[in-house]
Design a protein around this motif. Structure first.
Motif, PDB file in Angstrom:
ATOM      1  N   ILE A 107      35.886  48.858  37.542  1.00 13.64           N
ATOM      2  CA  ILE A 107      36.816  49.964  37.789  1.00 13.64           C
ATOM      3  C   ILE A 107      37.747  50.189  36.591  1.00 13.64           C
ATOM      4  O   ILE A 107      37.990  51.343  36.208  1.00 13.64           O
ATOM      5  CB  ILE A 107      37.602  49.718  39.082  1.00 13.64           C
ATOM      6  N   PRO A 108      38.287  49.125  35.952  1.00 10.13           N
ATOM      7  CA  PRO A 108      39.102  49.379  34.757  1.00 10.13           C
ATOM      8  C   PRO A 108      38.340  50.105  33.657  1.00 10.13           C
ATOM      9  O   PRO A 108      38.937  50.880  32.898  1.00 10.13           O
ATOM     10  CB  PRO A 108      39.511  47.969  34.318  1.00 10.13           C
ATOM     11  N   GLU A 109      37.033  49.868  33.558  1.00 15.97           N
ATOM     12  CA  GLU A 109      36.236  50.564  32.553  1.00 15.97           C
ATOM     13  C   GLU A 109      36.197  52.061  32.830  1.00 15.97           C
ATOM     14  O   GLU A 109      36.268  52.884  31.903  1.00 15.97           O
ATOM     15  CB  GLU A 109      34.813  49.994  32.524  1.00 15.97           C
ATOM     16  N   ILE A 110      36.075  52.440  34.097  1.00 17.22           N
ATOM     17  CA  ILE A 110      36.059  53.859  34.450  1.00 17.22           C
ATOM     18  C   ILE A 110      37.428  54.475  34.188  1.00 17.22           C
ATOM     19  O   ILE A 110      37.535  55.605  33.685  1.00 17.22           O
ATOM     20  CB  ILE A 110      35.653  54.042  35.923  1.00 17.22           C
ATOM     21  N   GLU A 111      38.494  53.753  34.507  1.00 17.44           N
ATOM     22  CA  GLU A 111      39.831  54.267  34.227  1.00 17.44           C
ATOM     23  C   GLU A 111      40.034  54.450  32.727  1.00 17.44           C
ATOM     24  O   GLU A 111      40.616  55.455  32.284  1.00 17.44           O
ATOM     25  CB  GLU A 111      40.878  53.314  34.795  1.00 17.44           C
ATOM     26  N   GLY A 112      39.562  53.499  31.938  1.00 23.01           N
ATOM     27  CA  GLY A 112      39.662  53.636  30.495  1.00 23.01           C
ATOM     28  C   GLY A 112      38.842  54.797  29.962  1.00 23.01           C
ATOM     29  O   GLY A 112      39.260  55.502  29.036  1.00 23.01           O
ATOM     30  N   ALA A 113      37.665  55.023  30.556  1.00 18.52           N
ATOM     31  CA  ALA A 113      36.824  56.145  30.137  1.00 18.52           C
ATOM     32  C   ALA A 113      37.471  57.481  30.485  1.00 18.52           C
ATOM     33  O   ALA A 113      37.367  58.450  29.719  1.00 18.52           O
ATOM     34  CB  ALA A 113      35.458  56.041  30.803  1.00 18.52           C
ATOM     35  N   MET A 114      38.148  57.557  31.626  1.00 19.06           N
ATOM     36  CA  MET A 114      38.835  58.786  32.013  1.00 19.06           C
ATOM     37  C   MET A 114      39.976  59.102  31.053  1.00 19.06           C
ATOM     38  O   MET A 114      40.374  60.257  30.921  1.00 19.06           O
ATOM     39  CB  MET A 114      39.352  58.661  33.447  1.00 19.06           C
ATOM     40  N   ILE A 131      21.135  45.331  38.758  1.00 20.35           N
ATOM     41  CA  ILE A 131      20.339  44.104  38.861  1.00 20.35           C
ATOM     42  C   ILE A 131      21.235  42.872  38.781  1.00 20.35           C
ATOM     43  O   ILE A 131      21.087  41.916  39.544  1.00 20.35           O
ATOM     44  CB  ILE A 131      19.262  44.080  37.762  1.00 20.35           C
ATOM     45  N   GLY A 132      22.181  42.892  37.837  1.00 18.54           N
ATOM     46  CA  GLY A 132      23.100  41.759  37.721  1.00 18.54           C
ATOM     47  C   GLY A 132      23.957  41.591  38.953  1.00 18.54           C
ATOM     48  O   GLY A 132      24.239  40.471  39.384  1.00 18.54           O
ATOM     49  N   GLY A 133      24.383  42.711  39.542  1.00 20.35           N
ATOM     50  CA  GLY A 133      25.162  42.642  40.770  1.00 20.35           C
ATOM     51  C   GLY A 133      24.360  42.071  41.922  1.00 20.35           C
ATOM     52  O   GLY A 133      24.884  41.307  42.749  1.00 20.35           O
ATOM     53  N   LEU A 134      23.078  42.422  42.000  1.00 20.38           N
ATOM     54  CA  LEU A 134      22.213  41.841  43.036  1.00 20.38           C
ATOM     55  C   LEU A 134      22.152  40.324  42.896  1.00 20.38           C
ATOM     56  O   LEU A 134      22.200  39.590  43.889  1.00 20.38           O
ATOM     57  CB  LEU A 134      20.805  42.429  42.941  1.00 20.38           C
ATOM     58  N   GLY A 135      22.050  39.856  41.645  1.00 19.02           N
ATOM     59  CA  GLY A 135      21.981  38.420  41.430  1.00 19.02           C
ATOM     60  C   GLY A 135      23.279  37.722  41.782  1.00 19.02           C
ATOM     61  O   GLY A 135      23.290  36.714  42.492  1.00 19.02           O
ATOM     62  N   ALA A 136      24.404  38.254  41.294  1.00 17.86           N
ATOM     63  CA  ALA A 136      25.697  37.607  41.522  1.00 17.86           C
ATOM     64  C   ALA A 136      26.080  37.625  43.002  1.00 17.86           C
ATOM     65  O   ALA A 136      26.480  36.602  43.569  1.00 17.86           O
ATOM     66  CB  ALA A 136      26.773  38.290  40.678  1.00 17.86           C
ATOM     67  N   LEU A 137      25.973  38.786  43.641  1.00 15.53           N
ATOM     68  CA  LEU A 137      26.330  38.877  45.054  1.00 15.53           C
ATOM     69  C   LEU A 137      25.320  38.147  45.926  1.00 15.53           C
ATOM     70  O   LEU A 137      25.678  37.543  46.941  1.00 15.53           O
ATOM     71  CB  LEU A 137      26.444  40.334  45.492  1.00 15.53           C
ATOM     72  N   ARG A 145      30.858  44.596  46.633  1.00 14.99           N
ATOM     73  CA  ARG A 145      29.937  45.552  46.028  1.00 14.99           C
ATOM     74  C   ARG A 145      30.596  46.902  45.734  1.00 14.99           C
ATOM     75  O   ARG A 145      29.980  47.793  45.167  1.00 14.99           O
ATOM     76  CB  ARG A 145      28.737  45.781  46.951  1.00 14.99           C
ATOM     77  N   GLU A 146      31.884  47.073  46.135  1.00 19.29           N
ATOM     78  CA  GLU A 146      32.535  48.364  45.955  1.00 19.29           C
ATOM     79  C   GLU A 146      32.891  48.616  44.493  1.00 19.29           C
ATOM     80  O   GLU A 146      32.776  49.755  44.006  1.00 19.29           O
ATOM     81  CB  GLU A 146      33.788  48.453  46.835  1.00 19.29           C
ATOM     82  N   GLY A 147      33.318  47.572  43.763  1.00 21.06           N
ATOM     83  CA  GLY A 147      33.602  47.749  42.344  1.00 21.06           C
ATOM     84  C   GLY A 147      32.374  48.198  41.572  1.00 21.06           C
ATOM     85  O   GLY A 147      32.428  49.178  40.816  1.00 21.06           O
ATOM     86  N   PRO A 148      31.244  47.497  41.735  1.00 19.76           N
ATOM     87  CA  PRO A 148      30.020  47.956  41.076  1.00 19.76           C
ATOM     88  C   PRO A 148      29.623  49.384  41.438  1.00 19.76           C
ATOM     89  O   PRO A 148      29.174  50.139  40.572  1.00 19.76           O
ATOM     90  CB  PRO A 148      28.976  46.943  41.558  1.00 19.76           C
ATOM     91  N   THR A 149      29.781  49.778  42.716  1.00 25.60           N
ATOM     92  CA  THR A 149      29.381  51.140  43.084  1.00 25.60           C
ATOM     93  C   THR A 149      30.309  52.177  42.453  1.00 25.60           C
ATOM     94  O   THR A 149      29.862  53.268  42.093  1.00 25.60           O
ATOM     95  CB  THR A 149      29.371  51.314  44.605  1.00 25.60           C
ATOM     96  N   PHE A 346      35.743  35.907  40.680  1.00 22.96           N
ATOM     97  CA  PHE A 346      36.133  37.105  39.952  1.00 22.96           C
ATOM     98  C   PHE A 346      36.614  36.764  38.546  1.00 22.96           C
ATOM     99  O   PHE A 346      36.366  37.512  37.597  1.00 22.96           O
ATOM    100  CB  PHE A 346      37.226  37.845  40.722  1.00 22.96           C
ATOM    101  N   GLY A 347      37.306  35.648  38.400  1.00 22.83           N
ATOM    102  CA  GLY A 347      37.785  35.261  37.085  1.00 22.83           C
ATOM    103  C   GLY A 347      36.688  34.875  36.127  1.00 22.83           C
ATOM    104  O   GLY A 347      36.882  34.913  34.904  1.00 22.83           O
ATOM    105  N   SER A 348      35.516  34.530  36.645  1.00 20.66           N
ATOM    106  CA  SER A 348      34.427  34.098  35.778  1.00 20.66           C
ATOM    107  C   SER A 348      33.762  35.242  35.035  1.00 20.66           C
ATOM    108  O   SER A 348      32.994  35.008  34.101  1.00 20.66           O
ATOM    109  CB  SER A 348      33.366  33.360  36.610  1.00 20.66           C
ATOM    110  N   GLY A 349      34.020  36.491  35.450  1.00 20.56           N
ATOM    111  CA  GLY A 349      33.403  37.631  34.792  1.00 20.56           C
ATOM    112  C   GLY A 349      32.070  38.034  35.365  1.00 20.56           C
ATOM    113  O   GLY A 349      31.333  38.809  34.748  1.00 20.56           O
ATOM    114  N   ALA A 350      31.735  37.541  36.550  1.00 16.79           N
ATOM    115  CA  ALA A 350      30.489  37.936  37.201  1.00 16.79           C
ATOM    116  C   ALA A 350      30.547  39.417  37.575  1.00 16.79           C
ATOM    117  O   ALA A 350      31.616  39.946  37.880  1.00 16.79           O
ATOM    118  CB  ALA A 350      30.257  37.091  38.450  1.00 16.79           C
ATOM    119  N   PRO A 351      29.406  40.115  37.571  1.00 21.39           N
ATOM    120  CA  PRO A 351      29.397  41.544  37.908  1.00 21.39           C
ATOM    121  C   PRO A 351      29.582  41.772  39.408  1.00 21.39           C
ATOM    122  O   PRO A 351      28.618  41.857  40.169  1.00 21.39           O
ATOM    123  CB  PRO A 351      28.015  42.004  37.429  1.00 21.39           C
ATOM    124  N   GLY A 352      30.811  41.866  39.827  1.00 18.57           N
ATOM    125  CA  GLY A 352      31.125  42.083  41.243  1.00 18.57           C
ATOM    126  C   GLY A 352      32.562  42.497  41.399  1.00 18.57           C
ATOM    127  O   GLY A 352      33.388  42.309  40.490  1.00 18.57           O
TER     128      GLY A 352
END
Length: 467
Positions: A107-114, A131-137, A145-149, A346-352
């Motif tokens: 989400i911060p990436e989208i805010e930065g892009a805006m 794919i990465g989100g499927l693995g992590a979650l 899964r809301e952040g990834p979506t 969340f602190g580990s940087g996993a895609p979720g």
């Protein structure tokens, strides 16, 4: 025959084609952009729904693999560790190798892009996040899964802009925001919350105009229709329907909000500290990063086997807590334990994302608070579930600093419209106290952190080139 007052033939004015021409002449919004917003909503709804189905399928397959191994020669705990470690490795590897901006919620990436501060490389982010989100979650880590979506939806908006070669900056901005709104609307079956999240939480970056708000609304509607046509129209969380509490009990909801206001500030600080801890551990070295993430994922495979309440996004635990499946002491223990597991994942940087884990934390502490209040004030006729629902909105408001979005999100997810007044009181108390204490919205903190890291990396590269 003509209409003397208008100077236009009366039959022509009554025809549908004449009405359409009049509407288009007055409405200055490019119709093409509105159609593209509908297309973005369609794609965001499909991708978000497929992502949910995929996460559920991976989780079920993991369970099936474990069942098949029960009678085999390998110990069950070892297989659980290996499966979750392998799934987590997929997510961490894809993020670090192909798209570092896909780490975390996105989400911060989208805010930065805006705000034109972050690039949108949708051709990399979309496959890596999915794919990465499927693995992590799927590994059982405490991620939503809301952040990834939201991130994938925003990237779809930019993808559509690029494919159709949209040059207008306002239109490109509107489609980016539309994708984010559609992603959240489909993730939680909450179209109003999806719209308000972009307007309220992303208010520093969202360029409010007639075209942008129209696009956001259209995208959220279409995405939600797609989700409901595939998954059904029922609420995401199955909970009892509560009546409005007595007016003389409303002060308890304000008190609960104040608790969450304090905790929200502490929680946001702990998130950044946990990220700093993992950076010190892996030092951005790929091998150390992958080993750390893989071991963490494997550990959650073991936790999933023996303490499943401490794993996963947490949506499944919400009905259990509100239905009285846990004692008062266990509610507090689960709350503290899930705070720790949420920070680790969340602190580990996993895609979720962190939406769903926050809602679970709000439910657990809210139910704990409500159970205590029920014992202390039996004459008020209180139900702990009332405070669970209020707690979901309060923690969201205290951390994300978007109270209206929190109210709408909880109401749409639980269908408890009669609790809107205590929800407003609780979220208001949490937001105001968090602001008084000097806390900053979590996504704004994460965006500033990303920008500082990128600037430091560029400065280091310049120093190397100069030397």
């Amino acid at each position: 025959m003509t209409d003397n007052t208008r100077g236009t033939p009366a039959p022509e004015r009554l025809q549908p084609s004449g009405l359409v021409r009049r509407f288009l002449s007055r409405d200055k919004t490019p119709v093409s952009v509105l159609f593209l917003a509908a297309l973005v909503g369609l794609l965001a709804g499909l991708l978000a729904t497929l992502f949910e189905i995929g996460v559920h399928w991976v989780s079920e397959q993991r369970t099936e693999w474990l069942r098949d191994v029960i009678s085999s020669v390998f110990p069950l705990w070892l297989v659980a560790f290996m499966i979750s470690a392998g799934l987590a490795l997929v997510g961490y590897f894809l993020v670090h190798r192909f798209a570092p901006e896909a780490a975390g919620s996105g989400i911060p990436e989208i805010e930065g892009a805006m705000d034109d501060m972050r690039p949108v490389r949708w051709w990399r982010v979309l496959p890596v996040k999915f794919i990465g989100g499927l693995g992590a979650l799927g590994s059982g880590m405490v991620l939503g899964r809301e952040g990834p979506t939201v991130q994938m939806g925003g990237n779809l908006g930019r993808m559509v802009s690029d494919i159709f070669r949209l040059k207008d900056k306002e239109g490109r901005h509107a489609l980016l925001a539309s994708g984010a709104a559609g992603g959240l609307a489909a993730a939680f079956n909450a179209p109003l919350a999806g719209i308000m999240f972009v307007v309220e939480e992303m208010r520093p970056q969202f360029r409010y105009s007639l075209i942008s708000i129209k696009c956001v609304i259209i995208s959220a509607i279409v995405a939600n229709i797609v989700f409901r046509s595939i998954k059904g129209q029922h609420a995401v969380i199955t909970m009892p329907q509560y009546d409005a509490p007595m007016l003389k009990a409303l002060w308890l909801f304000l008190l609960l909000g104040m608790f969450f206001g304090v905790f929200g500030v502490i929680f946001n600080r702990l998130i950044t500290l946990s990220q700093d801890l993992f950076v010190r551990i892996h030092r951005n070295d790929r091998k150390r990063y992958l080993i750390t993430g893989t071991l963490l994922g494997g550990c959650f495979g073991l936790i999933l086997l023996y303490l499943p309440e401490l794993t996963g996004g947490g949506i499944a635990i919400i009905p259990n807590a509100t239905n009285g499946d846990y004692s008062i002491s266990l509610l507090l223990i689960l709350f503290l334990a899930r705070v720790a597991t949420t920070l680790l994942c969340f602190g580990s940087g996993a895609p979720g994302g962190i939406f769903a884990p926050m809602l679970a934390l709000g439910t657990l502490f809210g139910t704990f608070f409500g159970s205590v209040a029920q014992l202390m004030f039996p004459d008020l006729g209180l139900e702990p579930g009332m405070f669970a629902i209020a707690g979901m909105g309060a923690l969201f408001a205290a951390t994300v600093r978007a109270p209206i979005t929190g109210i709408l999100l909880v109401i749409e997810m639980t269908n408890n419209y009669d609790l809107i007044l205590p929800l407003i009181i609780t979220t208001l108390g949490a937001t105001m106290l968090a602001q008084v204490l000097g806390g900053q919205p979590i996504y704004s903190q994460l965006l500033l952190r990303t920008i500082k890291k990128e600037k430091l990396r560029q400065d280091n590269r310049s120093d190397v080139v100069n030397t």
